[in-house]
Scaffold this motif. Structure first.
Motif, PDB file in Angstrom:
ATOM      1  N   LYS A  90      70.309 113.116 183.774  1.00  0.00           N
ATOM      2  CA  LYS A  90      71.117 113.204 182.957  1.00  0.00           C
ATOM      3  C   LYS A  90      70.842 112.869 181.776  1.00  0.00           C
ATOM      4  CE  LYS A  90      74.927 111.959 186.061  1.00  0.00           C
ATOM      5  NZ  LYS A  90      75.901 110.907 186.577  1.00  0.00           N
ATOM      6  N   ILE A  91      69.837 112.007 181.476  1.00  0.00           N
ATOM      7  CA  ILE A  91      68.970 111.621 180.048  1.00  0.00           C
ATOM      8  C   ILE A  91      68.555 113.052 179.578  1.00  0.00           C
ATOM      9  CG2 ILE A  91      66.853 110.668 178.934  1.00  0.00           C
ATOM     10  CD1 ILE A  91      67.080 108.594 181.197  1.00  0.00           C
ATOM     11  N   TRP A  92      67.781 113.891 180.187  1.00  0.00           N
ATOM     12  CA  TRP A  92      67.454 115.290 179.453  1.00  0.00           C
ATOM     13  C   TRP A  92      68.423 115.976 179.482  1.00  0.00           C
ATOM     14  CZ3 TRP A  92      64.740 111.802 182.488  1.00  0.00           C
ATOM     15  CH2 TRP A  92      63.736 111.341 182.142  1.00  0.00           C
ATOM     16  N   ASP A  93      69.739 115.969 180.052  1.00  0.00           N
ATOM     17  CA  ASP A  93      70.726 116.981 180.025  1.00  0.00           C
ATOM     18  C   ASP A  93      71.643 116.712 178.864  1.00  0.00           C
ATOM     19  OD1 ASP A  93      69.789 118.425 182.350  1.00  0.00           O
ATOM     20  OD2 ASP A  93      71.247 117.429 183.568  1.00  0.00           O
ATOM     21  N   ASP A  94      71.529 115.369 178.599  1.00  0.00           N
ATOM     22  CA  ASP A  94      72.586 114.829 177.391  1.00  0.00           C
ATOM     23  C   ASP A  94      71.597 113.688 176.485  1.00  0.00           C
ATOM     24  OD1 ASP A  94      74.552 114.029 175.791  1.00  0.00           O
ATOM     25  OD2 ASP A  94      75.554 112.801 177.285  1.00  0.00           O
ATOM     26  N   MET A  95      70.659 114.367 175.977  1.00  0.00           N
ATOM     27  CA  MET A  95      69.623 113.440 175.356  1.00  0.00           C
ATOM     28  C   MET A  95      70.454 112.718 174.044  1.00  0.00           C
ATOM     29  SD  MET A  95      66.767 112.242 175.298  1.00  0.00           S
ATOM     30  CE  MET A  95      65.590 113.488 176.143  1.00  0.00           C
ATOM     31  N   ALA A  96      71.508 113.641 173.492  1.00  0.00           N
ATOM     32  CA  ALA A  96      72.474 113.024 172.206  1.00  0.00           C
ATOM     33  C   ALA A  96      73.031 111.800 172.759  1.00  0.00           C
ATOM     34  CB  ALA A  96      73.139 113.958 171.500  1.00  0.00           C
ATOM     35  N   GLY A  97      73.643 112.026 174.108  1.00  0.00           N
ATOM     36  CA  GLY A  97      74.429 110.865 174.531  1.00  0.00           C
ATOM     37  C   GLY A  97      73.417 109.620 175.046  1.00  0.00           C
ATOM     38  N   PHE A  98      72.413 109.838 175.266  1.00  0.00           N
ATOM     39  CA  PHE A  98      71.441 108.890 175.768  1.00  0.00           C
ATOM     40  C   PHE A  98      71.088 108.212 174.658  1.00  0.00           C
ATOM     41  CE2 PHE A  98      67.084 107.660 176.846  1.00  0.00           C
ATOM     42  CZ  PHE A  98      67.323 106.549 177.789  1.00  0.00           C
ATOM     43  N   GLN A  99      70.686 108.776 173.693  1.00  0.00           N
ATOM     44  CA  GLN A  99      70.332 108.241 172.217  1.00  0.00           C
ATOM     45  C   GLN A  99      71.345 107.484 171.705  1.00  0.00           C
ATOM     46  OE1 GLN A  99      66.934 108.870 170.491  1.00  0.00           O
ATOM     47  NE2 GLN A  99      68.027 106.914 169.529  1.00  0.00           N
ATOM     48  N   VAL A 130      75.924  92.895 175.180  1.00  0.00           N
ATOM     49  CA  VAL A 130      74.482  93.249 175.723  1.00  0.00           C
ATOM     50  C   VAL A 130      74.409  93.737 177.177  1.00  0.00           C
ATOM     51  CG1 VAL A 130      71.955  92.726 176.118  1.00  0.00           C
ATOM     52  CG2 VAL A 130      73.089  91.785 174.054  1.00  0.00           C
ATOM     53  N   ALA A 131      74.933  92.795 177.914  1.00  0.00           N
ATOM     54  CA  ALA A 131      74.986  93.441 179.362  1.00  0.00           C
ATOM     55  C   ALA A 131      75.866  94.693 179.653  1.00  0.00           C
ATOM     56  CB  ALA A 131      75.481  92.172 180.212  1.00  0.00           C
ATOM     57  N   LYS A 132      76.834  94.875 178.846  1.00  0.00           N
ATOM     58  CA  LYS A 132      77.790  95.855 179.260  1.00  0.00           C
ATOM     59  C   LYS A 132      77.089  97.047 178.709  1.00  0.00           C
ATOM     60  CE  LYS A 132      82.172  97.869 177.884  1.00  0.00           C
ATOM     61  NZ  LYS A 132      83.517  97.580 177.020  1.00  0.00           N
ATOM     62  N   ASN A 133      76.044  97.069 177.728  1.00  0.00           N
ATOM     63  CA  ASN A 133      75.325  98.126 177.446  1.00  0.00           C
ATOM     64  C   ASN A 133      74.359  98.710 178.707  1.00  0.00           C
ATOM     65  OD1 ASN A 133      75.483  99.093 174.529  1.00  0.00           O
ATOM     66  ND2 ASN A 133      75.094  97.091 174.480  1.00  0.00           N
ATOM     67  N   CYS A 134      73.654  97.618 179.136  1.00  0.00           N
ATOM     68  CA  CYS A 134      72.861  97.638 180.254  1.00  0.00           C
ATOM     69  C   CYS A 134      73.690  98.345 181.443  1.00  0.00           C
ATOM     70  CB  CYS A 134      72.294  96.223 180.793  1.00  0.00           C
ATOM     71  SG  CYS A 134      71.126  95.461 179.637  1.00  0.00           S
ATOM     72  N   SER A 135      74.684  97.830 181.993  1.00  0.00           N
ATOM     73  CA  SER A 135      75.337  98.488 183.097  1.00  0.00           C
ATOM     74  C   SER A 135      75.801 100.022 182.655  1.00  0.00           C
ATOM     75  CB  SER A 135      76.508  97.476 183.377  1.00  0.00           C
ATOM     76  OG  SER A 135      77.415  97.463 182.543  1.00  0.00           O
ATOM     77  N   SER A 136      76.510 100.150 181.671  1.00  0.00           N
ATOM     78  CA  SER A 136      76.940 101.466 181.244  1.00  0.00           C
ATOM     79  C   SER A 136      75.678 102.314 181.183  1.00  0.00           C
ATOM     80  CB  SER A 136      77.615 101.502 180.041  1.00  0.00           C
ATOM     81  OG  SER A 136      76.846 101.170 178.972  1.00  0.00           O
ATOM     82  N   CYS A 137      74.530 102.190 180.766  1.00  0.00           N
ATOM     83  CA  CYS A 137      73.379 102.988 180.472  1.00  0.00           C
ATOM     84  C   CYS A 137      72.833 103.058 182.102  1.00  0.00           C
ATOM     85  CB  CYS A 137      72.419 102.233 179.760  1.00  0.00           C
ATOM     86  SG  CYS A 137      71.347 103.667 179.318  1.00  0.00           S
ATOM     87  N   HIS A 138      72.626 102.002 183.048  1.00  0.00           N
ATOM     88  CA  HIS A 138      72.362 102.264 184.225  1.00  0.00           C
ATOM     89  C   HIS A 138      73.067 103.119 184.944  1.00  0.00           C
ATOM     90  CE1 HIS A 138      68.950  98.948 184.579  1.00  0.00           C
ATOM     91  NE2 HIS A 138      68.977  99.517 183.474  1.00  0.00           N
ATOM     92  N   GLU A 139      74.434 103.090 184.761  1.00  0.00           N
ATOM     93  CA  GLU A 139      75.515 103.575 185.606  1.00  0.00           C
ATOM     94  C   GLU A 139      75.276 105.147 185.243  1.00  0.00           C
ATOM     95  OE1 GLU A 139      79.161 102.215 185.009  1.00  0.00           O
ATOM     96  OE2 GLU A 139      78.819 100.142 185.994  1.00  0.00           O
ATOM     97  N   GLY A 140      75.253 105.733 183.977  1.00  0.00           N
ATOM     98  CA  GLY A 140      75.273 106.957 183.327  1.00  0.00           C
ATOM     99  C   GLY A 140      73.686 107.624 183.572  1.00  0.00           C
ATOM    100  N   PHE A 141      72.638 106.989 183.395  1.00  0.00           N
ATOM    101  CA  PHE A 141      71.325 107.576 183.096  1.00  0.00           C
ATOM    102  C   PHE A 141      70.391 106.927 183.885  1.00  0.00           C
ATOM    103  CE2 PHE A 141      73.719 107.738 178.853  1.00  0.00           C
ATOM    104  CZ  PHE A 141      73.649 109.124 178.870  1.00  0.00           C
ATOM    105  N   ARG A 142      70.759 106.364 185.212  1.00  0.00           N
ATOM    106  CA  ARG A 142      69.746 106.053 186.072  1.00  0.00           C
ATOM    107  C   ARG A 142      70.271 106.354 187.581  1.00  0.00           C
ATOM    108  NH1 ARG A 142      68.610  99.819 187.896  1.00  0.00           N
ATOM    109  NH2 ARG A 142      66.592  99.922 188.643  1.00  0.00           N
ATOM    110  N   ILE A 143      69.180 106.761 188.232  1.00  0.00           N
ATOM    111  CA  ILE A 143      69.328 107.105 189.602  1.00  0.00           C
ATOM    112  C   ILE A 143      69.375 105.700 190.580  1.00  0.00           C
ATOM    113  CG2 ILE A 143      68.142 108.130 191.727  1.00  0.00           C
ATOM    114  CD1 ILE A 143      66.989 110.139 189.833  1.00  0.00           C
ATOM    115  N   LYS A 144      70.384 105.403 191.259  1.00  0.00           N
ATOM    116  CA  LYS A 144      70.589 104.225 191.833  1.00  0.00           C
ATOM    117  C   LYS A 144      69.349 104.312 193.150  1.00  0.00           C
ATOM    118  CE  LYS A 144      75.446 103.223 191.352  1.00  0.00           C
ATOM    119  NZ  LYS A 144      75.409 103.872 190.144  1.00  0.00           N
ATOM    120  N   LYS A 145      68.666 103.202 193.301  1.00  0.00           N
ATOM    121  CA  LYS A 145      67.664 103.075 194.264  1.00  0.00           C
ATOM    122  C   LYS A 145      68.623 102.702 195.742  1.00  0.00           C
ATOM    123  CE  LYS A 145      63.929 101.078 191.640  1.00  0.00           C
ATOM    124  NZ  LYS A 145      63.270 100.082 191.474  1.00  0.00           N
ATOM    125  N   GLY A 146      67.834 103.392 196.751  1.00  0.00           N
ATOM    126  CA  GLY A 146      68.215 103.102 198.084  1.00  0.00           C
ATOM    127  C   GLY A 146      69.553 103.637 198.431  1.00  0.00           C
TER     128      GLY A 146
END
Length: 146
Positions: A90-99, A130-146
């Protein structure tokens, strides 16, 4: 023919090594962020006493790490599959949103340092942003492990 195969192999190896660097670099930044957040999480939850020095050290680390996140450099095209990464396509699909998410994280960590929380209540406000940023980015731009 043998030279051609060797040349192609050398180019492929060089390309793989080049892509491993941004992955390692961004992972190091994220590990540092995780360590900093963890160091003050219990304070923010009221499970440990407020320690202004510890809080400021963690917030400064978060801010310094945030400012190191150069999306073009750390997330170049091709690095989504070049190694052991949990970065979502999703990072590469929505680079503007990730930025935009990275820019918000940078602004909020800088703001938290400037606010210099002097009490638990102040920390809760800044830590929450700060923590809200972390969680929203991880939810939208990170693959969950396991």
């Amino acid at each position: 023919m043998r030279r051609l195969i060797l040349a192609i192999s050398a180019v492929a190896l060089t390309a793989t090594a080049a892509l491993a660097d941004p992955i390692s670099e961004r992972q190091a930044i994220m590990k540092s962020n995780g360590k900093a957040l963890k160091s003050i999480s219990a304070i923010a939850k009221g499970e440990q006493p407020f320690d202004a020095d510890k809080v400021m050290a963690a917030l400064k680390t978060l801010n310094e790490d945030a400012q190191k996140i150069d999306v073009e450099k750390l997330f170049p095209d091709g690095s989504q599959t070049g190694g052991d990464t949990t970065a979502s396509p999703k990072i590469w699909d929505d680079m503007a949103g990730f930025q935009k998410a990275v820019d918000k994280f940078k602004a909020d960590t800088a703001s938290a340092v400037t606010a210099s929380p002097a009490s638990l209540d102040d920390l809760k406000v800044e830590f929450g942003k700060v923590a809200k940023n972390c969680s929203s980015c991880h939810e939208g731009f990170r693959i969950k492990k396991g």
